[in-house]
Design an enzyme around this catalytic site. Structure first.
Site, PDB file in Angstrom:
ATOM      1  N   HIS A  19       0.807  -1.236   0.000  1.00 16.25           N
ATOM      2  CA  HIS A  19       0.000   0.000   0.000  1.00 16.25           C
ATOM      3  C   HIS A  19       0.831   1.274   0.000  1.00 16.25           C
ATOM      4  O   HIS A  19       0.299   2.361  -0.061  1.00 16.25           O
ATOM      5  CB  HIS A  19      -0.967   0.020   1.193  1.00 16.25           C
ATOM      6  CG  HIS A  19      -0.259   0.229   2.503  1.00 16.25           C
ATOM      7  ND1 HIS A  19       0.447  -0.761   3.124  1.00 16.25           N
ATOM      8  CD2 HIS A  19      -0.134   1.324   3.284  1.00 16.25           C
ATOM      9  CE1 HIS A  19       0.970  -0.298   4.233  1.00 16.25           C
ATOM     10  NE2 HIS A  19       0.646   0.968   4.361  1.00 16.25           N
TER      11      HIS A  19
HETATM   12  C1  UD1 Z   1      -2.182   5.088   6.328  1.00 14.68           C
HETATM   13  C2  UD1 Z   1      -0.873   5.498   6.982  1.00 14.68           C
HETATM   14  C3  UD1 Z   1       0.154   4.405   6.796  1.00 14.68           C
HETATM   15  C4  UD1 Z   1      -0.371   3.063   7.260  1.00 14.68           C
HETATM   16  C5  UD1 Z   1      -1.664   2.772   6.530  1.00 14.68           C
HETATM   17  C6  UD1 Z   1      -2.240   1.447   6.955  1.00 14.68           C
HETATM   18  C7  UD1 Z   1      -0.380   7.909   6.919  1.00 14.68           C
HETATM   19  C8  UD1 Z   1       0.449   8.947   6.263  1.00 14.68           C
HETATM   20  N1  UD1 Z   1      -0.323   6.696   6.351  1.00 14.68           N
HETATM   21  O1  UD1 Z   1      -1.946   5.011   4.942  1.00 14.68           O
HETATM   22  O2  UD1 Z   1       1.287   4.721   7.557  1.00 14.68           O
HETATM   23  O3  UD1 Z   1       0.580   2.056   7.000  1.00 14.68           O
HETATM   24  O4  UD1 Z   1      -2.578   3.832   6.837  1.00 14.68           O
HETATM   25  O5  UD1 Z   1      -3.380   1.125   6.268  1.00 14.68           O
HETATM   26  O6  UD1 Z   1      -1.031   8.176   7.912  1.00 14.68           O
HETATM   27  N2  UD1 Z   1      -9.346   4.720   2.179  1.00 14.68           N
HETATM   28  C9  UD1 Z   1     -10.577   4.143   2.116  1.00 14.68           C
HETATM   29  N3  UD1 Z   1     -11.152   3.770   3.294  1.00 14.68           N
HETATM   30  C10 UD1 Z   1     -10.558   3.950   4.493  1.00 14.68           C
HETATM   31  C11 UD1 Z   1      -9.302   4.566   4.519  1.00 14.68           C
HETATM   32  C12 UD1 Z   1      -8.695   4.941   3.355  1.00 14.68           C
HETATM   33  O7  UD1 Z   1     -11.151   3.945   1.059  1.00 14.68           O
HETATM   34  O8  UD1 Z   1     -11.137   3.573   5.527  1.00 14.68           O
HETATM   35  C13 UD1 Z   1      -8.692   5.115   0.907  1.00 14.68           C
HETATM   36  C14 UD1 Z   1      -8.957   6.556   0.543  1.00 14.68           C
HETATM   37  O9  UD1 Z   1      -9.135   6.645  -0.802  1.00 14.68           O
HETATM   38  C15 UD1 Z   1      -7.654   7.249   0.921  1.00 14.68           C
HETATM   39  C16 UD1 Z   1      -6.621   6.165   0.722  1.00 14.68           C
HETATM   40  O10 UD1 Z   1      -7.299   4.939   1.026  1.00 14.68           O
HETATM   41  O11 UD1 Z   1      -7.406   8.362   0.156  1.00 14.68           O
HETATM   42  C17 UD1 Z   1      -5.431   6.322   1.596  1.00 14.68           C
HETATM   43  O12 UD1 Z   1      -5.822   6.453   2.984  1.00 14.68           O
HETATM   44  P1  UD1 Z   1      -4.919   7.327   3.987  1.00 14.68           P
HETATM   45  O13 UD1 Z   1      -5.479   7.269   5.348  1.00 14.68           O
HETATM   46  O14 UD1 Z   1      -4.652   8.655   3.384  1.00 14.68           O
HETATM   47  O15 UD1 Z   1      -3.523   6.606   3.982  1.00 14.68           O
HETATM   48  P2  UD1 Z   1      -3.154   5.063   3.913  1.00 14.68           P
HETATM   49  O16 UD1 Z   1      -2.567   4.777   2.590  1.00 14.68           O
HETATM   50  O17 UD1 Z   1      -4.280   4.219   4.386  1.00 14.68           O
END
Ligand code: UD1
Length: 362
Positions: free
Chosen positions: A208
């Site tokens: 990811h």
């Molecule tokens: C975040 C953490 C990362 C961790 C990861 C575990 C930061 C900078 N990154 O990354 O360190 O390893 O979580 O999963 O804090 N999304 C959904 N549903 C959700 C959450 C996210 O669809 O419940 C999608 C959204 O499109 C979002 C993308 O995933 O834009 C990324 O989510 P985000 O929380 O920005 O960062 P992660 O890549 O999940």
């Protein structure tokens, strides 16, 4: 009162043992009370709710519901939301865990209102400032008052940057507390039967990180090389929503990949426990594989968890997926290193943290 902050998936398994230890102290003299703040950084049931259910984490007292956004959007929304909570009532200490945006945002909001901050998993460093998590670690540690570390090297990193030795406490690893506590509850995911999986006959992958997944063609190539190098072994991929979005834009992905939705905690770790190997770019997964003694290949150039490599079963392959071919050769020859469990990964870190918080703040 203690504020416990949790926002994203890897926070939930780190906070659960601290909550259990605080609950066990309830009704003892000077027992700390706490308030659980969910920032809402992760919000899908599969990324958040299922972990609360399976790990017995109580309903959050506050949910800031920030959801997704750019780095600055998400961070500032969390800061503003938490600042509002703090101005209504401030805790004696704000406990943040790990290295996600919620960790840094709440640490800053608390500190600016003169609330003391304790950082669980403080001091780890990858040295790679292109990772958002590294920036979160550096900022959080530079303003925290108290540090709970998972390794001696993390403690040393903090001491080198001038932290006060009395405020750096090597307690062990709360993520491993959670794994140990749940070992006999792990259960097979639906895909186990459906895909005909069996002990040591498949590989699990999790990817990811922006550097691996943000470009659809690069991601497709990574998956292709992995599937080819697994030579007929099933490749199971519980897919993070971010990765899933990018996959949707790739021209083609290997048809024999077993693509799954994000799995709940007990199902995911069941898959890991019986896997032949795990290929990942997660940090937490390298700790879980080290504890379980499962060979782990990390598709990154650096790690903030060096003990998973020096002691554990993890090998850093770098960012070129071609290296998976050599990794799989070693694995299939039966020559993967055995690994040992790092010091104080004994299931009691949460208790040590709760005890220290009680002594210092109550
Ligand atoms: C975040 C953490 C990362 C961790 C990861 C575990 C930061 C900078 N990154 O990354 O360190 O390893 O979580 O999963 O804090 N999304 C959904 N549903 C959700 C959450 C996210 O669809 O419940 C999608 C959204 O499109 C979002 C993308 O995933 O834009 C990324 O989510 P985000 O929380 O920005 O960062 P992660 O890549 O999940």
């Amino acid at each position: 009162m203690i504020d416990l902050i949790a926002g994203a998936r890897p926070n939930f398994m780190k906070i659960a043992p601290i909550i259990r230890a605080l609950e066990a102290m309830r009704d003892t003299p000077n027992s700390p009370t706490y308030r659980l703040i969910h920032t809402g950084q992760h919000y899908d049931h599969k990324m958040s709710g299922s972990f609360f259910d399976q790990l017995g984490i109580p309903e959050p007292d506050v949910n800031l519901n920030v959801k997704s956004g750019s780095q600055a959007e998400q961070t500032s929304a969390i800061m503003m939301g938490y600042e509002g909570v703090l101005t209504e009532s401030a805790p004696r200490v704000c406990v943040v865990v790990g290295d996600v945006n919620s960790t840094m945002a709440c640490a800053i909001a608390a500190k600016k209102l003169n609330v003391r901050v304790a950082h669980v998993e403080g001091g780890i460093r990858s040295g790679d400032r292109e990772m958002p998590e590294e920036i979160n670690r550096l900022v959080t540690d530079s303003i925290s008052d108290l540090f709970f570390t998972t390794s001696r090297s993390a403690s040393e990193n903090l001491l080198k940057t001038g932290a006060n030795a009395a405020d750096v406490i090597f307690v062990g690893n709360t993520m491993i507390d959670t794994l140990q506590y749940n070992l006999d509850k792990l259960c097979a995911p639906e895909a186990w039967e459906k895909e005909g999986l069996s002990d040591s006959k498949y590989v699990v992958i999790t990817l990811h990180r922006p550097s691996n997944v943000d470009d659809p063609e690069n991601l497709a190539r990574v998956l292709e090389v992995i599937v080819e190098s697994c030579r007929g072994m099933k490749v199971v991929f519980p897919c993070h929503p971010r990765t899933r979005q990018v996959l949707g834009r790739a021209r083609s992905i290997p048809s024999d990949l077993v693509l799954l939705e994000p799995l709940p905690y007990l199902e995911f770790n069941y898959l890991v426990k019986f896997a032949s190997a795990v290929i990942t770019d997660s940090g937490g997964v390298t700790e879980e594989t080290t504890f379980l003694g499962i060979p782990c290949m990390t598709l990154r150039d650096t790690t903030e968890r060096p003990e998973t490599v020096t002691l554990g079963t993890n090998v850093l392959l770098g960012s070129d997926p071609e290296a998976v071919r050599q990794g799989m050769d070693v694995l299939l020859r039966g020559e993967w290193k055995k690994g040992q469990i790092p010091e104080k990964w004994d299931g009691r870190a949460g208790e040590r943290i709760a005890q220290e918080l009680k002594v210092r703040f109550f």
